[in-house]
Enzyme design. Sequence first.
Site, PDB file in Angstrom:
ATOM      1  N   LYS A  61     -30.662 -17.429  31.092  1.00 22.46           N
ATOM      2  CA  LYS A  61     -31.052 -16.115  30.582  1.00 22.46           C
ATOM      3  C   LYS A  61     -32.566 -15.945  30.559  1.00 22.46           C
ATOM      4  O   LYS A  61     -33.312 -16.883  30.262  1.00 22.46           O
ATOM      5  CB  LYS A  61     -30.549 -15.922  29.150  1.00 22.46           C
ATOM      6  CG  LYS A  61     -29.059 -15.724  29.007  1.00 22.46           C
ATOM      7  CD  LYS A  61     -28.733 -15.389  27.559  1.00 22.46           C
ATOM      8  CE  LYS A  61     -27.274 -15.055  27.366  1.00 22.46           C
ATOM      9  NZ  LYS A  61     -26.991 -14.652  25.963  1.00 22.46           N
ATOM     10  N   GLU A  82     -27.979 -21.637  27.627  1.00 17.69           N
ATOM     11  CA  GLU A  82     -27.065 -21.781  26.511  1.00 17.69           C
ATOM     12  C   GLU A  82     -25.638 -21.855  27.028  1.00 17.69           C
ATOM     13  O   GLU A  82     -25.344 -21.391  28.138  1.00 17.69           O
ATOM     14  CB  GLU A  82     -27.230 -20.655  25.489  1.00 17.69           C
ATOM     15  CG  GLU A  82     -26.876 -19.283  25.986  1.00 17.69           C
ATOM     16  CD  GLU A  82     -27.141 -18.198  24.937  1.00 17.69           C
ATOM     17  OE1 GLU A  82     -27.909 -18.454  23.983  1.00 17.69           O
ATOM     18  OE2 GLU A  82     -26.599 -17.096  25.087  1.00 17.69           O
ATOM     19  N   LEU A 114     -19.475 -19.092  27.293  1.00 17.52           N
ATOM     20  CA  LEU A 114     -18.102 -18.970  26.810  1.00 17.52           C
ATOM     21  C   LEU A 114     -17.323 -18.099  27.791  1.00 17.52           C
ATOM     22  O   LEU A 114     -17.767 -17.008  28.140  1.00 17.52           O
ATOM     23  CB  LEU A 114     -18.081 -18.346  25.416  1.00 17.52           C
ATOM     24  CG  LEU A 114     -18.877 -19.073  24.329  1.00 17.52           C
ATOM     25  CD1 LEU A 114     -18.781 -18.320  23.006  1.00 17.52           C
ATOM     26  CD2 LEU A 114     -18.403 -20.505  24.165  1.00 17.52           C
ATOM     27  N   LYS A 127     -21.573  -1.936  27.735  1.00 20.07           N
ATOM     28  CA  LYS A 127     -20.468  -1.529  26.867  1.00 20.07           C
ATOM     29  C   LYS A 127     -19.850  -0.210  27.333  1.00 20.07           C
ATOM     30  O   LYS A 127     -20.566   0.726  27.712  1.00 20.07           O
ATOM     31  CB  LYS A 127     -20.978  -1.388  25.432  1.00 20.07           C
ATOM     32  CG  LYS A 127     -21.546  -2.681  24.863  1.00 20.07           C
ATOM     33  CD  LYS A 127     -22.289  -2.436  23.562  1.00 20.07           C
ATOM     34  CE  LYS A 127     -22.965  -3.694  23.062  1.00 20.07           C
ATOM     35  NZ  LYS A 127     -23.814  -3.440  21.870  1.00 20.07           N
ATOM     36  N   ARG A 179     -32.951  -1.494  16.140  1.00 18.23           N
ATOM     37  CA  ARG A 179     -32.977  -0.035  16.331  1.00 18.23           C
ATOM     38  C   ARG A 179     -31.595   0.514  15.987  1.00 18.23           C
ATOM     39  O   ARG A 179     -30.665  -0.244  15.724  1.00 18.23           O
ATOM     40  CB  ARG A 179     -33.305   0.306  17.787  1.00 18.23           C
ATOM     41  CG  ARG A 179     -32.399  -0.442  18.776  1.00 18.23           C
ATOM     42  CD  ARG A 179     -32.603  -0.020  20.208  1.00 18.23           C
ATOM     43  NE  ARG A 179     -31.956  -0.916  21.147  1.00 18.23           N
ATOM     44  CZ  ARG A 179     -30.678  -0.940  21.442  1.00 18.23           C
ATOM     45  NH1 ARG A 179     -29.861  -0.085  20.834  1.00 18.23           N
ATOM     46  NH2 ARG A 179     -30.171  -1.785  22.313  1.00 18.23           N
ATOM     47  N   VAL A 231     -26.257   2.939  20.311  1.00  9.81           N
ATOM     48  CA  VAL A 231     -25.412   3.991  20.875  1.00  9.81           C
ATOM     49  C   VAL A 231     -24.118   4.116  20.084  1.00  9.81           C
ATOM     50  O   VAL A 231     -23.638   5.218  19.804  1.00  9.81           O
ATOM     51  CB  VAL A 231     -25.103   3.697  22.358  1.00  9.81           C
ATOM     52  CG1 VAL A 231     -24.149   4.744  22.930  1.00  9.81           C
ATOM     53  CG2 VAL A 231     -26.388   3.650  23.186  1.00  9.81           C
TER      54      VAL A 231
END
Length: 448
Positions: free
Chosen positions: A158, A200, A203, A237, A291, A294
């Site tokens: 990442k 990391e 999963l 999402k 923040r 959405v």
Amino acid sequence: MFRKILIANRGEIAMRVIRACRELGIRTVAVYSEADRQAAHVRFADESVCIGPAPARQSYLSLPSVISAADIMRADAVHPGYGFLAENATFAEAVNAHGMTFIGPSPEHLRQFGDKLSAKAAARAAGLPLLPGSHGAVEDLEEAVTVARQSGYPLMLKAAAGGGGKGMRVVEDEETLRKVFVVTSAEAKAAFGSGAVFLERFLRTPRHIEVQFAGDRYGAAVHVGERDCSMQRRHQKIIEEAPAPNLDPALRDRIRSAAARLVASTGYVTVGTCEFLVQDDEFFFLEVNPRIQVEHPVTELVTGIDLVQLQIRLAAGEPMPFSQAEIRLHGHAIEVRVNAEDPWKFTPSPGKIVGYHAPGGPGIRVDSAVHEGAFVQPYYDSLVAKLIAYAPDRESAIRKLLGAMDEYVVEGIRTSLPLQKLLLSDPAFRDVRFHTRYIDEWLRNRPG
């Protein structure tokens, strides 16, 4: 309380902030690009000012343009919404330096949580569980190989400064790690200004659970329940719901408490979200979004708390208006993000909306800034609207949402609604047998 707030954003989130401010008796200033001159948020704000041409970098992402507009319009606070400059610490500093209030966390917290490594360090200090992997950025390929051998494969490589699913690669073995390490670091440098990467544990079938939280400047820290955001395509999402379904009550309490503990330990002020990966009976800290998000409407519907108003009140220095014990969740809410894109090819579909009818009725909410005759611009995010259903239980909310989708008419452009309707009807969704890669697998296996 603030007298006038400049909204450094556009679209449905700008409209959402306008409504919150109107109820609080606060005047609003809309900023807009030349392409958005006829946009809804420009029409419904009390005042408006053009800040540049259509490309976002010359308008909504132009820090000098937004600050100048706020100065000229004599705003005493700036609300960044989400996206654009919402997590830009330099922007927050500039707002504060010009004698205005940035409606969001401090620049220090934006920097702390904007970098995944410093966010992980804060989570570790607060006692939150972390995925096995490197404790910080890996300096070079050989260090990455050593960490991988100790942690075990599969791993996720990442970008430390990444977000939105960008700067991430799944690494199944050492040969792959050697191939992609330099490329991923270079891409991270180009996209985020930092080539720092970390490793990391990966999963395979986790759920994505996030906890809404809030803190005030007097030390109060609360969670406002959790959301399940596991229905994603390529880490973006698509469907969100609250509360997270089919979650062991003890595990739910541990996740919620962990988020509140992180807020308290860092002294975070105003609203934010702590994200976790959950698999079986374990959960692991992922990141903090400092923040409004959405998907905040699903939390608003199950708690009755106006999160945008809360965000504004806390930024103005008011104390937390409720205790943890006073926050109660009732019923179930589900949101679909209506994007202007081909539902199967996922290519953008900008253009003029020639026919529009929004659904309604008890328990239906539509957050949008479009209407018949509106033009969906090609320059910005493809989000057109958020369609949310609320009902006493999850199955009723699903049925209510499917009915609302049948009523929703958006003509002239293509939207993601046909895909989302199939997903909501899918047995795996109804039975909560999904995970963060379920949609990608479903699309690969779908006939045709």
